[in-house]
Design a protein around this motif. Structure first.
Motif, PDB file in Angstrom:
ATOM      1  N   ARG A 146       0.829  -1.205   0.000  1.00 18.27           N
ATOM      2  CA  ARG A 146       0.000   0.000   0.000  1.00 18.27           C
ATOM      3  C   ARG A 146       0.858   1.246   0.000  1.00 18.27           C
ATOM      4  N   ARG A 147       2.095   1.138   0.412  1.00 19.26           N
ATOM      5  CA  ARG A 147       2.991   2.289   0.430  1.00 19.26           C
ATOM      6  C   ARG A 147       3.910   2.218  -0.792  1.00 19.26           C
ATOM      7  N   VAL A 148       3.876   3.269  -1.595  1.00 24.08           N
ATOM      8  CA  VAL A 148       4.645   3.308  -2.828  1.00 24.08           C
ATOM      9  C   VAL A 148       5.600   4.499  -2.764  1.00 24.08           C
ATOM     10  N   PRO A 149       6.912   4.259  -2.935  1.00 22.72           N
ATOM     11  CA  PRO A 149       7.840   5.392  -2.914  1.00 22.72           C
ATOM     12  C   PRO A 149       7.685   6.244  -4.169  1.00 22.72           C
ATOM     13  N   ILE A 150       7.673   7.569  -3.983  1.00 23.18           N
ATOM     14  CA  ILE A 150       7.617   8.490  -5.114  1.00 23.18           C
ATOM     15  C   ILE A 150       8.696   9.548  -4.940  1.00 23.18           C
ATOM     16  N   ASP A 151       9.180  10.057  -6.049  1.00 24.92           N
ATOM     17  CA  ASP A 151      10.180  11.119  -6.021  1.00 24.92           C
ATOM     18  C   ASP A 151       9.458  12.456  -6.014  1.00 24.92           C
ATOM     19  N   PHE A 152       9.794  13.294  -5.054  1.00 26.00           N
ATOM     20  CA  PHE A 152       9.203  14.621  -4.944  1.00 26.00           C
ATOM     21  C   PHE A 152      10.336  15.628  -4.864  1.00 26.00           C
ATOM     22  N   ASP A 153      10.692  16.200  -5.987  1.00 27.17           N
ATOM     23  CA  ASP A 153      11.794  17.165  -6.064  1.00 27.17           C
ATOM     24  C   ASP A 153      13.078  16.643  -5.441  1.00 27.17           C
ATOM     25  N   GLY A 154      13.408  15.388  -5.745  1.00 23.95           N
ATOM     26  CA  GLY A 154      14.652  14.806  -5.258  1.00 23.95           C
ATOM     27  C   GLY A 154      14.550  14.106  -3.918  1.00 23.95           C
ATOM     28  N   LEU A 155      13.414  14.196  -3.249  1.00 24.36           N
ATOM     29  CA  LEU A 155      13.203  13.494  -1.978  1.00 24.36           C
ATOM     30  C   LEU A 155      12.286  12.311  -2.226  1.00 24.36           C
ATOM     31  N   THR A 156      12.557  11.208  -1.567  1.00 24.02           N
ATOM     32  CA  THR A 156      11.682  10.046  -1.673  1.00 24.02           C
ATOM     33  C   THR A 156      10.641  10.129  -0.565  1.00 24.02           C
ATOM     34  N   LEU A 157       9.386  10.158  -0.965  1.00 20.02           N
ATOM     35  CA  LEU A 157       8.270  10.159  -0.028  1.00 20.02           C
ATOM     36  C   LEU A 157       7.468   8.886  -0.252  1.00 20.02           C
ATOM     37  N   MET A 158       6.701   8.492   0.745  1.00 22.11           N
ATOM     38  CA  MET A 158       5.870   7.299   0.629  1.00 22.11           C
ATOM     39  C   MET A 158       4.421   7.736   0.425  1.00 22.11           C
ATOM     40  N   ARG A 159       3.818   7.258  -0.674  1.00 22.41           N
ATOM     41  CA  ARG A 159       2.427   7.553  -0.976  1.00 22.41           C
ATOM     42  C   ARG A 159       1.584   6.356  -0.557  1.00 22.41           C
TER      43      ARG A 159
END
Length: 109
Positions: A78-91
């Motif tokens: 259910r948690r998918v890593p995404i790149d947000f301006d060079g930071l990895t966040l979990m969606r």
């Protein structure tokens, strides 16, 4: 040069847990910690990705990023890593709905 890794697994085959225990220590059920070379880490991750099946796995290891680490995921999660301006966040994604549950949500009360 060896570096530390943390590998979290959920509902993976027992033989995978045994294979991971050869290179790491299972500190609590499903959480493996170890210090291995990048080559061994990549080989372990390849093995995990191939046999994770209906389970899930998340690997966190040092990397030359702003955060100082990288995240890899495999399997159902259910948690998918995404790149947000060079930071990895979990969606977070919505859990899969069964047909019966979807019908209940659409039925007026």
């Amino acid at each position: 040069m060896p570096s530390m890794l943390v590998l979290a697994t959920t509902a993976v085959p027992d033989h995978l847990r045994g294979a991971l225990s050869r290179w790491t220590i299972e500190v609590v059920p499903g959480i493996f910690v170890g210090t291995v070379s990048a080559r061994v880490r990549d080989e372990l991750w390849q093995s995990v990705s191939q046999v994770v099946g209906d389970g899930a796995a998340v690997l966190v290891h040092p990397a030359a990023t702003e955060q100082g680490y990288a995240i890899r995921t495999a399997g159902t999660r259910r948690r998918v890593p995404i790149d947000f301006d060079g930071l990895t966040l979990m969606r977070m994604t919505a859990p899969p709905q069964t047909n019966e549950r979807a019908k209940k949500l659409q039925t007026p009360y």
